[in-house]
Design a protein around this motif. Structure first.
Motif, PDB file in Angstrom:
ATOM      1  N   VAL A  34       0.836  -1.207   0.000  1.00 38.64           N
ATOM      2  CA  VAL A  34       0.000   0.000   0.000  1.00 38.64           C
ATOM      3  C   VAL A  34       0.865   1.249   0.000  1.00 38.64           C
ATOM      4  CG1 VAL A  34      -1.709   1.312   1.301  1.00 38.64           C
ATOM      5  CG2 VAL A  34      -1.921  -1.164   1.113  1.00 38.64           C
ATOM      6  N   PHE A  35       1.867   1.274   0.882  1.00 34.51           N
ATOM      7  CA  PHE A  35       2.739   2.448   0.965  1.00 34.51           C
ATOM      8  C   PHE A  35       3.519   2.668  -0.330  1.00 34.51           C
ATOM      9  CE2 PHE A  35       3.281   2.772   5.883  1.00 34.51           C
ATOM     10  CZ  PHE A  35       1.920   3.003   5.979  1.00 34.51           C
ATOM     11  N   SER A  36       3.935   1.550  -0.975  1.00 33.67           N
ATOM     12  CA  SER A  36       4.731   1.690  -2.197  1.00 33.67           C
ATOM     13  C   SER A  36       3.928   2.359  -3.309  1.00 33.67           C
ATOM     14  CB  SER A  36       5.245   0.323  -2.654  1.00 33.67           C
ATOM     15  OG  SER A  36       4.189  -0.501  -3.098  1.00 33.67           O
ATOM     16  N   LEU A  37       2.640   2.074  -3.384  1.00 30.72           N
ATOM     17  CA  LEU A  37       1.808   2.733  -4.394  1.00 30.72           C
ATOM     18  C   LEU A  37       1.799   4.243  -4.188  1.00 30.72           C
ATOM     19  CD1 LEU A  37      -1.271   0.330  -4.634  1.00 30.72           C
ATOM     20  CD2 LEU A  37       0.588   0.589  -6.277  1.00 30.72           C
ATOM     21  N   VAL A  38       1.774   4.660  -2.917  1.00 27.78           N
ATOM     22  CA  VAL A  38       1.716   6.097  -2.631  1.00 27.78           C
ATOM     23  C   VAL A  38       3.049   6.766  -2.944  1.00 27.78           C
ATOM     24  CG1 VAL A  38       1.270   7.837  -0.860  1.00 27.78           C
ATOM     25  CG2 VAL A  38      -0.008   5.694  -0.836  1.00 27.78           C
ATOM     26  N   TYR A  39       4.164   6.189  -2.435  1.00 26.73           N
ATOM     27  CA  TYR A  39       5.436   6.877  -2.677  1.00 26.73           C
ATOM     28  C   TYR A  39       5.888   6.754  -4.130  1.00 26.73           C
ATOM     29  CZ  TYR A  39       8.071   2.436  -1.693  1.00 26.73           C
ATOM     30  OH  TYR A  39       8.585   1.165  -1.685  1.00 26.73           O
ATOM     31  N   LEU A  40       5.504   5.688  -4.818  1.00 25.88           N
ATOM     32  CA  LEU A  40       5.806   5.607  -6.249  1.00 25.88           C
ATOM     33  C   LEU A  40       5.040   6.670  -7.033  1.00 25.88           C
ATOM     34  CD1 LEU A  40       5.955   1.791  -7.046  1.00 25.88           C
ATOM     35  CD2 LEU A  40       7.816   3.441  -7.214  1.00 25.88           C
ATOM     36  N   ALA A  41       3.797   6.913  -6.627  1.00 25.88           N
ATOM     37  CA  ALA A  41       3.020   7.964  -7.286  1.00 25.88           C
ATOM     38  C   ALA A  41       3.673   9.326  -7.108  1.00 25.88           C
ATOM     39  CB  ALA A  41       1.596   7.979  -6.729  1.00 25.88           C
ATOM     40  N   ILE A  42       4.191   9.583  -5.914  1.00 26.72           N
ATOM     41  CA  ILE A  42       4.852  10.869  -5.656  1.00 26.72           C
ATOM     42  C   ILE A  42       6.118  10.996  -6.494  1.00 26.72           C
ATOM     43  CG2 ILE A  42       6.043  12.240  -3.897  1.00 26.72           C
ATOM     44  CD1 ILE A  42       4.137  11.025  -1.829  1.00 26.72           C
ATOM     45  N   VAL A  43       6.952   9.947  -6.479  1.00 26.91           N
ATOM     46  CA  VAL A  43       8.238  10.011  -7.189  1.00 26.91           C
ATOM     47  C   VAL A  43       8.034  10.115  -8.697  1.00 26.91           C
ATOM     48  CG1 VAL A  43      10.402   8.801  -7.646  1.00 26.91           C
ATOM     49  CG2 VAL A  43       9.413   8.733  -5.356  1.00 26.91           C
ATOM     50  N   THR A  44       7.142   9.284  -9.249  1.00 24.14           N
ATOM     51  CA  THR A  44       6.950   9.294 -10.705  1.00 24.14           C
ATOM     52  C   THR A  44       6.384  10.620 -11.198  1.00 24.14           C
ATOM     53  OG1 THR A  44       4.803   8.211 -10.359  1.00 24.14           O
ATOM     54  CG2 THR A  44       6.675   6.799 -10.932  1.00 24.14           C
ATOM     55  N   ARG A  45       5.455  11.186 -10.453  1.00 24.98           N
ATOM     56  CA  ARG A  45       4.831  12.430 -10.909  1.00 24.98           C
ATOM     57  C   ARG A  45       5.749  13.628 -10.711  1.00 24.98           C
ATOM     58  NH1 ARG A  45      -0.594  12.010 -12.118  1.00 24.98           N
ATOM     59  NH2 ARG A  45      -1.480   9.940 -11.695  1.00 24.98           N
ATOM     60  N   GLU A  46       6.620  13.586  -9.710  1.00 25.12           N
ATOM     61  CA  GLU A  46       7.551  14.704  -9.497  1.00 25.12           C
ATOM     62  C   GLU A  46       8.731  14.644 -10.469  1.00 25.12           C
ATOM     63  OE1 GLU A  46       7.377  17.423  -7.614  1.00 25.12           O
ATOM     64  OE2 GLU A  46       5.342  16.809  -7.065  1.00 25.12           O
ATOM     65  N   LEU A  47       9.240  13.454 -10.747  1.00 30.08           N
ATOM     66  CA  LEU A  47      10.417  13.330 -11.605  1.00 30.08           C
ATOM     67  C   LEU A  47      10.062  13.154 -13.074  1.00 30.08           C
ATOM     68  CD1 LEU A  47      12.714  10.996  -9.447  1.00 30.08           C
ATOM     69  CD2 LEU A  47      12.688  13.497  -9.544  1.00 30.08           C
ATOM     70  N   GLY A  48       8.839  12.700 -13.367  1.00 31.97           N
ATOM     71  CA  GLY A  48       8.475  12.434 -14.755  1.00 31.97           C
ATOM     72  C   GLY A  48       9.003  11.088 -15.202  1.00 31.97           C
ATOM     73  N   VAL A  49       8.585  10.662 -16.384  1.00 32.63           N
ATOM     74  CA  VAL A  49       8.936   9.325 -16.831  1.00 32.63           C
ATOM     75  C   VAL A  49      10.437   9.178 -17.056  1.00 32.63           C
ATOM     76  CG1 VAL A  49       8.502   9.856 -19.266  1.00 32.63           C
ATOM     77  CG2 VAL A  49       8.327   7.488 -18.467  1.00 32.63           C
ATOM     78  N   SER A  50      11.093  10.202 -17.609  1.00 30.51           N
ATOM     79  CA  SER A  50      12.530  10.114 -17.846  1.00 30.51           C
ATOM     80  C   SER A  50      13.319  10.232 -16.545  1.00 30.51           C
ATOM     81  CB  SER A  50      12.971  11.213 -18.825  1.00 30.51           C
ATOM     82  OG  SER A  50      14.356  11.124 -19.078  1.00 30.51           O
ATOM     83  N   GLY A  51      12.929  11.167 -15.679  1.00 28.41           N
ATOM     84  CA  GLY A  51      13.609  11.334 -14.396  1.00 28.41           C
ATOM     85  C   GLY A  51      13.454  10.111 -13.515  1.00 28.41           C
ATOM     86  N   PHE A  52      12.250   9.521 -13.541  1.00 30.73           N
ATOM     87  CA  PHE A  52      12.045   8.306 -12.767  1.00 30.73           C
ATOM     88  C   PHE A  52      12.879   7.151 -13.331  1.00 30.73           C
ATOM     89  CE2 PHE A  52       9.594   4.356 -11.905  1.00 30.73           C
ATOM     90  CZ  PHE A  52       9.728   4.359 -10.530  1.00 30.73           C
ATOM     91  N   GLY A  53      13.091   7.167 -14.645  1.00 29.34           N
ATOM     92  CA  GLY A  53      13.967   6.162 -15.242  1.00 29.34           C
ATOM     93  C   GLY A  53      15.378   6.249 -14.697  1.00 29.34           C
ATOM     94  N   LYS A  54      15.912   7.483 -14.588  1.00 31.47           N
ATOM     95  CA  LYS A  54      17.251   7.663 -14.000  1.00 31.47           C
ATOM     96  C   LYS A  54      17.272   7.201 -12.550  1.00 31.47           C
ATOM     97  CE  LYS A  54      18.440  11.667 -16.903  1.00 31.47           C
ATOM     98  NZ  LYS A  54      18.758  13.112 -16.900  1.00 31.47           N
ATOM     99  N   PHE A  55      16.241   7.589 -11.801  1.00 32.23           N
ATOM    100  CA  PHE A  55      16.153   7.193 -10.394  1.00 32.23           C
ATOM    101  C   PHE A  55      16.113   5.676 -10.266  1.00 32.23           C
ATOM    102  CE2 PHE A  55      13.487   6.176  -6.672  1.00 32.23           C
ATOM    103  CZ  PHE A  55      14.212   6.800  -5.668  1.00 32.23           C
ATOM    104  N   ALA A  56      15.340   5.027 -11.135  1.00 38.72           N
ATOM    105  CA  ALA A  56      15.218   3.569 -11.097  1.00 38.72           C
ATOM    106  C   ALA A  56      16.540   2.897 -11.430  1.00 38.72           C
ATOM    107  CB  ALA A  56      14.135   3.116 -12.072  1.00 38.72           C
ATOM    108  N   ILE A  57      17.274   3.443 -12.400  1.00 37.09           N
ATOM    109  CA  ILE A  57      18.554   2.844 -12.785  1.00 37.09           C
ATOM    110  C   ILE A  57      19.569   2.981 -11.662  1.00 37.09           C
ATOM    111  CG2 ILE A  57      20.522   3.105 -14.349  1.00 37.09           C
ATOM    112  CD1 ILE A  57      18.498   3.734 -16.565  1.00 37.09           C
TER     113      ILE A  57
END
Length: 451
Positions: A34-57
């Motif tokens: 449950v918590f991961s859905l919330v913090y993933l939503a925050i990170v993905t929307r703040e960093l965008g798809v490309s920024g989240f890609g860098k964060f994920a890598i």
């Protein structure tokens, strides 16, 4: 419901223990999901798809590096600690604890050195700016020093799965708190890395507090005498530790390699969408990990006393339960997967829906055969499991190389499914051969002799 409860009460003691352990782990991992859905939503929307890609890598590379060199000391403790507890030998148990901790420390130091060398030589070719490279190195160091495999093994050995579940729920809790703090103050890539690093430290602290609550801390902090005797106390421990280390390294490579392939071949934007799909898939199929971890202590005890043939019933019951859960999970992914991707990450993440389906199918295959690998390792045949993983990894790499040019990220996800299917078939074949050839008999299991 009444009949189901009656069946559970009349089930063999090992099955009841597995379900009790599983229940505690589900409680902790449900919070994480449950918590991961919330913090993933925050990170993905703040960093965008490309920024989240860098964060994920970056975070994926840190996890891969940590697990490539880390020993699965929790499995070592459970595998050999059962004997010492049954024999009430605290001296040998303390040496086992300390030996496991020493392995954790050595692997952490090796990982830090490797991370520093990799970033020094590859930061500029990968176009990583000095500030980000420094943040990445600090994140790697903190993650590697957040030692928690040994305390996790101690809690599982003592059947304190409630404490282990509470400790493991610390990570998603502090990730959520950190993501919220970054959202309000500093929503940048570096800010989220700091939040993730703090969560790792707090998780490690929670695990060691669990050991303190159990009362096993004096066994670790006492006088370190005759530590070399740990090899005599635990026959074949070196081979078991190395084999499980190599097996886990391959497992983490399989988990993280697809992300790097997508990022390297199609860019960080595609990697961001693929990473979110993979994360959601893990949340849906976390049952497989929980069943394996909950069952391992009971499987070790059963194999020690009865041999692999004696746990056939437990394995079949686990398979039937996992098959039902797998069908439900995959149906959920088909009907709601795309909506969840877009809800969590935004409309641009919906393109990962097909990848999500292939990854969910792979997770469901892993779920159905979840009891196979713990049984093989408990019977001291971990090298066979390693061979199966090596073949599966080869299928993954070859499949991704052939399918990515044609299908893009979906081809890499399809290769992940091929890897899961290959491993499932091989592990099933190994279990069958062990039982038929009599290697599962008690006399064939390498147990620690009594003094």
């Amino acid at each position: 419901m009444t009949s189901l409860l009656a069946k559970l009460r009349s089930a063999p003691q090992a099955a009841q223990a597995v379900m009790q352990n599983f229940g505690w782990m589900v409680a902790g991992r449900s919070v994480a999901a449950v918590f991961s859905l919330v913090y993933l939503a925050i990170v993905t929307r703040e960093l965008g798809v490309s920024g989240f890609g860098k964060f994920a890598i970056i975070t994926g590379a840190a996890q891969l590096l940590a697990n490539l060199l880390a020993f699965q000391t929790w499995q070592v403790i459970v595998q050999y600690g059962v004997t010492h507890i049954e024999e009430r030998d605290d001296v040998k148990l303390s040496r086992l604890y300390r030996g496991a901790l020493m392995l954790d420390v050595v692997s952490a130091i090796g990982g830090i050195c490797a991370a520093a060398v990799i970033l020094h030589f590859l930061a500029e070719p990968l176009n990583v700016k000095p500030t980000l490279a420094r943040a990445t190195l600090i994140f790697n160091i903190i993650m590697l020093l957040s030692l928690r495999s040994t305390p996790l093994g101690i809690m599982r050995l003592r059947d304190r799965f409630s404490l282990a579940a509470a400790a493991e729920s610390t990570q998603p809790t502090f990730r959520l708190l950190g993501a919220l703090a970054c959202w309000f103050t500093h929503p940048t890539l570096q800010g989220f890395l700091v939040a993730w690093a703090v969560a790792e430290l707090m998780t490690a602290a929670a695990h060691w507090y669990g050991v303190y609550k159990i009362g096993d801390m004096p066994l670790i902090l006492g006088k370190w005498r005759d530590q070399r005797k740990v090899l005599e106390d635990n026959p074949d421990i070196v081979r078991f530790a190395l084999t499980t280390n190599f097996s886990q390294s391959l497992s983490m490579t399989v988990r993280q390699l697809p992300l790097f392939l997508v990022g390297g071949l199609t860019g960080t934007a595609a990697a961001g969408a693929f990473r979110l799909a993979a994360q959601l898939t893990r949340s849906l199929t976390l049952v497989s990990q929980l069943v394996a971890r909950a069952a391992f202590p009971e499987i070790v005890r059963a194999v020690r006393h009865l041999g692999v043939g004696g746990i056939a019933g437990l394995t079949l019951r686990t398979m039937r339960f996992a098959l039902v859960v797998g069908i439900v999970v995959f149906a959920f992914a088909i009907f709601f997967g795309e909506d969840i991707l877009e809800m969590v990450g935004g409309p641009e993440f919906g393109r990962a829906y097909i990848s999500l389906l292939w990854l969910a199918a792979a997770g469901c295959v892993d779920l159905v055969v979840v009891g196979f690998e713990p049984s093989i390792m408990a019977a001291h045949r971990a090298q066979w499991s390693l061979i199966a993983r090596m073949i599966g990894t080869g299928v993954l790499i070859g499949g991704a190389w052939l399918l990515e040019p044609v299908m893009g990220p979906d081809g890499v996800a399809m290769a992940v499914f091929a890897n899961a299917l290959t491993q499932a078939l091989l592990l099933g074949l190994i279990i069958g051969l062990m039982v038929r050839s009599g290697e599962g008999r008690k006399s064939d299991i390498a147990v620690v002799p009594k003094d």
